[in-house]
Write an enzyme that holds these catalytic residues in place. Structure first.
Site, PDB file in Angstrom:
ATOM      1  N   ARG A  87      54.733  48.968   9.284  1.00 31.50           N
ATOM      2  CA  ARG A  87      53.654  48.167   9.891  1.00 31.50           C
ATOM      3  C   ARG A  87      53.743  48.287  11.411  1.00 31.50           C
ATOM      4  O   ARG A  87      52.743  48.439  12.102  1.00 31.50           O
ATOM      5  CB  ARG A  87      53.752  46.702   9.445  1.00 31.50           C
ATOM      6  CG  ARG A  87      53.459  46.502   7.957  1.00 31.50           C
ATOM      7  CD  ARG A  87      53.208  45.045   7.605  1.00 31.50           C
ATOM      8  NE  ARG A  87      54.397  44.216   7.618  1.00 31.50           N
ATOM      9  CZ  ARG A  87      55.239  44.053   6.592  1.00 31.50           C
ATOM     10  NH1 ARG A  87      55.014  44.691   5.448  1.00 31.50           N
ATOM     11  NH2 ARG A  87      56.285  43.248   6.693  1.00 31.50           N
ATOM     12  N   LYS A 142      32.965  35.130  18.021  1.00 37.23           N
ATOM     13  CA  LYS A 142      33.109  36.346  17.205  1.00 37.23           C
ATOM     14  C   LYS A 142      32.303  36.184  15.922  1.00 37.23           C
ATOM     15  O   LYS A 142      32.799  35.668  14.914  1.00 37.23           O
ATOM     16  CB  LYS A 142      34.594  36.578  16.897  1.00 37.23           C
ATOM     17  CG  LYS A 142      34.864  37.750  15.973  1.00 37.23           C
ATOM     18  CD  LYS A 142      36.320  38.195  16.009  1.00 37.23           C
ATOM     19  CE  LYS A 142      36.600  39.230  14.947  1.00 37.23           C
ATOM     20  NZ  LYS A 142      37.850  39.946  15.138  1.00 37.23           N
ATOM     21  N   LYS A 201      42.882  33.491  18.043  1.00 38.40           N
ATOM     22  CA  LYS A 201      41.750  33.631  17.106  1.00 38.40           C
ATOM     23  C   LYS A 201      41.914  32.695  15.915  1.00 38.40           C
ATOM     24  O   LYS A 201      43.036  32.474  15.440  1.00 38.40           O
ATOM     25  CB  LYS A 201      41.677  35.064  16.605  1.00 38.40           C
ATOM     26  CG  LYS A 201      40.538  35.279  15.603  1.00 38.40           C
ATOM     27  CD  LYS A 201      40.603  36.647  14.940  1.00 38.40           C
ATOM     28  CE  LYS A 201      40.859  36.473  13.452  1.00 38.40           C
ATOM     29  NZ  LYS A 201      40.705  37.721  12.692  1.00 38.40           N
TER      30      LYS A 201
HETATM   31  P1  13P Z   1      36.896  43.510  10.630  1.00 38.75           P
HETATM   32  O1  13P Z   1      36.304  44.130  11.882  1.00 38.75           O
HETATM   33  O2  13P Z   1      37.650  44.499   9.796  1.00 38.75           O
HETATM   34  O3  13P Z   1      35.902  42.699   9.876  1.00 38.75           O
HETATM   35  O4  13P Z   1      38.020  42.524  11.128  1.00 38.75           O
HETATM   36  C1  13P Z   1      37.763  41.695  12.185  1.00 38.75           C
HETATM   37  C2  13P Z   1      38.507  40.430  12.035  1.00 38.75           C
HETATM   38  O5  13P Z   1      39.289  40.084  12.868  1.00 38.75           O
HETATM   39  C3  13P Z   1      38.243  39.595  10.850  1.00 38.75           C
HETATM   40  O6  13P Z   1      38.835  38.350  11.025  1.00 38.75           O
END
Ligand code: 13P
Length: 336
Positions: free
Chosen positions: A44, A217, A134
């Site tokens: 990872r 987002k 996030k």
């Molecule tokens: P994806 O762009 O693969 O959807 O992932 C973004 C993300 O952080 C989802 O929480």
């Protein structure tokens, strides 16, 4: 300009975007096993370290979202991961929710957890070098969903999370994701996304969040993946812009889309069209996971020591999305 606003702008200015490398160990295991690589902490790390030391980190990527395991790891060259990232240019960030669980009262829906002990965890992450965070709320779309209950409870959690993050002087990424799964129309996606985003901002305002110091987002406005009525990319861009123009307060400095299961090219093309038509003051960029990493992961899995070859593919994808974030991408440039 406030410090938080400054960080948000540094992450997203000049076409820069965010690399979402915050897959939980479970999700990362699925991704690695999907390409026949054993999911060990070393593997990872090796894949992620390969991305984090790529040239595009300097000119395309403004922020990297990490997972708890990664932010505490040491690279093969003995660098702390957040230090490796900031030495390349981007701000290190961290996913702080602990995942979506079944919502009591509406068992087909989910509520994101992770508020307990968050203030203490934020201090720890800040000491490790995180500048932003996030939290993802997840919603499915159907006739009855998202329900009022999930609308209310996820927005409340996103607002409480944001308040704690700003108290700790970091920028919260607020991620309400309406999933692409289903046979719903783009119009349904538009209506339900507008409702979810508006509810999130109602709660953010109640919790006294400095809207200049967040990044939103969201998902783009798309028909469901099983819908028979797909819409052209131009329409995706127009509906997405329309939805955000009408539901996001003007103080918000930047919007960074998730890719949500779109192919790499689709995610780039749609972002490009959004920026070509962008008549708002919002920066519109990317915070992609799969749409930035998929090809690089596939290539890497064939020979995990081929760092240079993997980085070449990742650099290209990041560059294409950074062009798209400025409305300057084209199919010709993609294939050059
Ligand atoms: P994806 O762009 O693969 O959807 O992932 C973004 C993300 O952080 C989802 O929480």
């Amino acid at each position: 300009m406030s410090e938080l606003n400054n960080i948000a702008l540094q992450i997203l200015s000049n076409g820069k975007g965010i690399l979402a490398a915050d897959e939980s160990t479970g999700t990362m295991t699925k991704r690695l096993e999907g390409v026949n690589v054993p999911s060990t902490p070393e593997n990872r790390m090796l894949f992620r370290e390969t991305l984090f030391s790529s040239a595009c980190m300097n000119d395309c990527i403004g922020g990297v979202i990490l997972y708890d395991e990664t932010i505490k790891q040491i690279s093969s060259k003995k660098n702390k991961i957040p230090e490796l990232i900031s030495s390349m240019g981007p701000h290190p960030g961290i996913k702080v929710d602990t995942g979506a669980k079944v919502l009591a009262g509406s068992p087909n829906e989910k509520i994101t957890e992770g508020l307990d002990g968050l203030r203490e965890r934020l201090k720890e992450y800040q000491n490790l070098g995180a500048k932003f965070t996030k939290w993802r709320g997840v919603y499915s779309i159907s006739k009855d969903y998202p329900s009022k209950l999930t609308l209310q409870s996820n927005a409340h959690a996103l607002a409480r999370y944001s308040a704690l993050v700003q108290e700790c002087n970091m920028v919260p990424i607020v991620e309400p994701e309406l999933l692409m799964d289903g046979d719903h129309s783009a119009k349904d996606c538009y209506q339900k996304t507008s409702e979810v985003i508006q509810k999130c901002f109602d709660e953010l305002i109640i919790h006294k969040i400095d809207l200049k110091g967040i990044i939103l987002k969201p998902n783009m406005i798309l028909a469901g993946n099983r819908s028979k009525n797909k819409i052209p990319n131009e329409e995706v861009a127009k509906l997405t812009l329309d939805c955000l123009r009408n539901s996001v307060p003007s103080e918000v400095p930047g919007i960074a889309f998730l890719s949500g299961g779109q192919s790499e090219i689709e995610a780039t093309e749609n972002l490009n069209l959004i920026n070509k038509h962008n008549d708002t003051n919002f920066i519109m960029s990317y915070s992609y996971g799969r749409a930035l990493q998929q090809s690089a992961l596939k290539f890497w899995s064939k020979n995990i020591q081929d760092i240079e070859g993997t980085q070449k593919i990742f650099n290209h994808r990041a560059k294409m999305n950074t062009l798209a974030a400025q409305g300057k991408w084209s199919k010709e440039i993609e294939n050059q």
